[in-house]
Design a protein around this motif. Structure first.
Motif, PDB file in Angstrom:
ATOM      1  N   ALA A 102       4.984   4.273   6.613  1.00 37.46           N
ATOM      2  CA  ALA A 102       3.657   4.099   6.013  1.00 37.46           C
ATOM      3  C   ALA A 102       3.652   4.372   4.516  1.00 37.46           C
ATOM      4  O   ALA A 102       2.604   4.299   3.878  1.00 37.46           O
ATOM      5  CB  ALA A 102       2.655   5.020   6.708  1.00 37.46           C
ATOM      6  N   ASP A 103       4.808   4.689   3.936  1.00 40.19           N
ATOM      7  CA  ASP A 103       4.885   5.011   2.511  1.00 40.19           C
ATOM      8  C   ASP A 103       5.536   3.874   1.723  1.00 40.19           C
ATOM      9  O   ASP A 103       6.368   3.140   2.245  1.00 40.19           O
ATOM     10  CB  ASP A 103       5.688   6.295   2.301  1.00 40.19           C
ATOM     11  CG  ASP A 103       5.031   7.494   2.965  1.00 40.19           C
ATOM     12  OD1 ASP A 103       3.792   7.573   2.942  1.00 40.19           O
ATOM     13  OD2 ASP A 103       5.762   8.342   3.507  1.00 40.19           O
ATOM     14  N   LEU A 119       4.861   4.612  -9.162  1.00 43.02           N
ATOM     15  CA  LEU A 119       3.721   4.569  -8.252  1.00 43.02           C
ATOM     16  C   LEU A 119       4.192   4.997  -6.867  1.00 43.02           C
ATOM     17  O   LEU A 119       5.220   4.523  -6.391  1.00 43.02           O
ATOM     18  CB  LEU A 119       3.179   3.131  -8.195  1.00 43.02           C
ATOM     19  CG  LEU A 119       1.779   2.882  -7.691  1.00 43.02           C
ATOM     20  CD1 LEU A 119       0.747   3.596  -8.540  1.00 43.02           C
ATOM     21  CD2 LEU A 119       1.495   1.382  -7.685  1.00 43.02           C
ATOM     22  N   THR A 120       3.456   5.910  -6.247  1.00 45.30           N
ATOM     23  CA  THR A 120       3.766   6.362  -4.888  1.00 45.30           C
ATOM     24  C   THR A 120       2.518   6.126  -4.039  1.00 45.30           C
ATOM     25  O   THR A 120       1.426   6.527  -4.423  1.00 45.30           O
ATOM     26  CB  THR A 120       4.145   7.860  -4.883  1.00 45.30           C
ATOM     27  OG1 THR A 120       5.250   8.033  -5.760  1.00 45.30           O
ATOM     28  CG2 THR A 120       4.510   8.327  -3.497  1.00 45.30           C
ATOM     29  N   CYS A 121       2.703   5.472  -2.899  1.00 42.69           N
ATOM     30  CA  CYS A 121       1.558   5.012  -2.106  1.00 42.69           C
ATOM     31  C   CYS A 121       1.719   5.349  -0.621  1.00 42.69           C
ATOM     32  O   CYS A 121       2.830   5.520  -0.134  1.00 42.69           O
ATOM     33  CB  CYS A 121       1.426   3.503  -2.237  1.00 42.69           C
ATOM     34  SG  CYS A 121       1.459   2.872  -3.928  1.00 42.69           S
ATOM     35  N   SER A 122       0.575   5.375   0.067  1.00 42.72           N
ATOM     36  CA  SER A 122       0.547   5.500   1.525  1.00 42.72           C
ATOM     37  C   SER A 122      -0.372   4.410   2.063  1.00 42.72           C
ATOM     38  O   SER A 122      -1.444   4.165   1.496  1.00 42.72           O
ATOM     39  CB  SER A 122       0.007   6.849   1.955  1.00 42.72           C
ATOM     40  OG  SER A 122       0.891   7.870   1.559  1.00 42.72           O
ATOM     41  N   VAL A 123       0.043   3.780   3.148  1.00 41.70           N
ATOM     42  CA  VAL A 123      -0.747   2.685   3.703  1.00 41.70           C
ATOM     43  C   VAL A 123      -2.090   3.223   4.198  1.00 41.70           C
ATOM     44  O   VAL A 123      -2.165   4.292   4.802  1.00 41.70           O
ATOM     45  CB  VAL A 123       0.028   1.935   4.809  1.00 41.70           C
ATOM     46  CG1 VAL A 123       0.112   2.734   6.093  1.00 41.70           C
ATOM     47  CG2 VAL A 123      -0.574   0.592   5.077  1.00 41.70           C
ATOM     48  N   VAL A 124      -3.157   2.496   3.866  1.00 44.10           N
ATOM     49  CA  VAL A 124      -4.508   2.831   4.329  1.00 44.10           C
ATOM     50  C   VAL A 124      -4.765   2.039   5.613  1.00 44.10           C
ATOM     51  O   VAL A 124      -5.226   2.580   6.592  1.00 44.10           O
ATOM     52  CB  VAL A 124      -5.567   2.492   3.263  1.00 44.10           C
ATOM     53  CG1 VAL A 124      -6.962   2.719   3.801  1.00 44.10           C
ATOM     54  CG2 VAL A 124      -5.326   3.287   2.000  1.00 44.10           C
ATOM     55  N   ASN A 125      -4.464   0.746   5.568  1.00 43.29           N
ATOM     56  CA  ASN A 125      -4.602  -0.102   6.758  1.00 43.29           C
ATOM     57  C   ASN A 125      -3.915  -1.426   6.549  1.00 43.29           C
ATOM     58  O   ASN A 125      -3.641  -1.827   5.432  1.00 43.29           O
ATOM     59  CB  ASN A 125      -6.074  -0.321   7.110  1.00 43.29           C
ATOM     60  CG  ASN A 125      -6.803  -1.159   6.081  1.00 43.29           C
ATOM     61  OD1 ASN A 125      -6.409  -1.269   4.943  1.00 43.29           O
ATOM     62  ND2 ASN A 125      -7.894  -1.755   6.488  1.00 43.29           N
ATOM     63  N   ASN A 126      -3.615  -2.068   7.652  1.00 48.33           N
ATOM     64  CA  ASN A 126      -3.095  -3.429   7.611  1.00 48.33           C
ATOM     65  C   ASN A 126      -4.251  -4.370   7.866  1.00 48.33           C
ATOM     66  O   ASN A 126      -5.078  -4.123   8.743  1.00 48.33           O
ATOM     67  CB  ASN A 126      -2.020  -3.641   8.675  1.00 48.33           C
ATOM     68  CG  ASN A 126      -0.748  -2.899   8.335  1.00 48.33           C
ATOM     69  OD1 ASN A 126      -0.373  -2.788   7.174  1.00 48.33           O
ATOM     70  ND2 ASN A 126      -0.076  -2.376   9.347  1.00 48.33           N
ATOM     71  N   ILE A 127      -4.338  -5.421   7.100  1.00 49.83           N
ATOM     72  CA  ILE A 127      -5.428  -6.381   7.219  1.00 49.83           C
ATOM     73  C   ILE A 127      -4.898  -7.612   7.932  1.00 49.83           C
ATOM     74  O   ILE A 127      -3.895  -8.165   7.519  1.00 49.83           O
ATOM     75  CB  ILE A 127      -5.965  -6.752   5.818  1.00 49.83           C
ATOM     76  CG1 ILE A 127      -6.402  -5.487   5.075  1.00 49.83           C
ATOM     77  CG2 ILE A 127      -7.106  -7.752   5.916  1.00 49.83           C
ATOM     78  CD1 ILE A 127      -6.640  -5.703   3.598  1.00 49.83           C
ATOM     79  N   PRO A 128      -5.560  -8.030   9.010  1.00 50.02           N
ATOM     80  CA  PRO A 128      -5.051  -9.214   9.740  1.00 50.02           C
ATOM     81  C   PRO A 128      -5.069 -10.466   8.893  1.00 50.02           C
ATOM     82  O   PRO A 128      -5.709 -10.587   7.930  1.00 50.02           O
ATOM     83  CB  PRO A 128      -5.983  -9.350  10.927  1.00 50.02           C
ATOM     84  CG  PRO A 128      -7.065  -8.356  10.764  1.00 50.02           C
ATOM     85  CD  PRO A 128      -6.742  -7.505   9.573  1.00 50.02           C
TER      86      PRO A 128
END
Length: 128
Positions: A102-103, A119-128
């Motif tokens: 998720a990172d 930039l360091t990120c974490s997934v919020v959601n997957n969009i269909p």
């Protein structure tokens, strides 16, 4: 089976005596896959920026792409999957987009080899 992927790019045209003018142009890319399987997935990441970063992944084996907006670039960049020891690693020019679970991290390869990601990120959601 050919798969067509269409992306819009911004092209600037400049005449010697005229101001800079921008016009939108469509770019069509055909990806061929033996299996006929194609997936386009959009993921939204929290990167501690004003707005979430939205990344589009295009998977059509053996071609794997990520379209990533980069703050220093005028338009989103098309990244291509490259060899990775773990996770999925994509390259575009001087940039590396590396996802692990998720990172995700964005690296500038012009910085020192052991430099921290820009930039360091974490997934919020997957969009269909």
């Amino acid at each position: 089976m050919p798969i067509k992927f269409v992306a819009a790019v911004l092209v600037s045209a400049m005449a010697l005596s005229a101001p800079v003018r921008a016009s939108e142009t469509a770019l069509q890319l055909t990806l061929t896959t033996q299996s006929g399987e194609f997936e386009q997935r959009v993921s939204r990441y929290d990167c501690a920026t004003e707005t979430p970063v939205q990344v589009t992944y295009v998977n059509a084996a053996p071609n794997f792409l990520a379209i990533v907006p980069v703050a220093d670039e005028p338009e989103p960049l098309v990244f291509v999957a490259v060899l990775s020891g773990s996770g999925a690693r994509y390259a575009s020019g001087k940039w590396i987009w590396w996802t692990k679970g998720a990172d995700a991290s964005l690296y500038d390869t012009t910085l020192a080899e052991d430099a921290d990601p820009v930039l360091t990120c974490s997934v919020v959601n997957n969009i269909p």
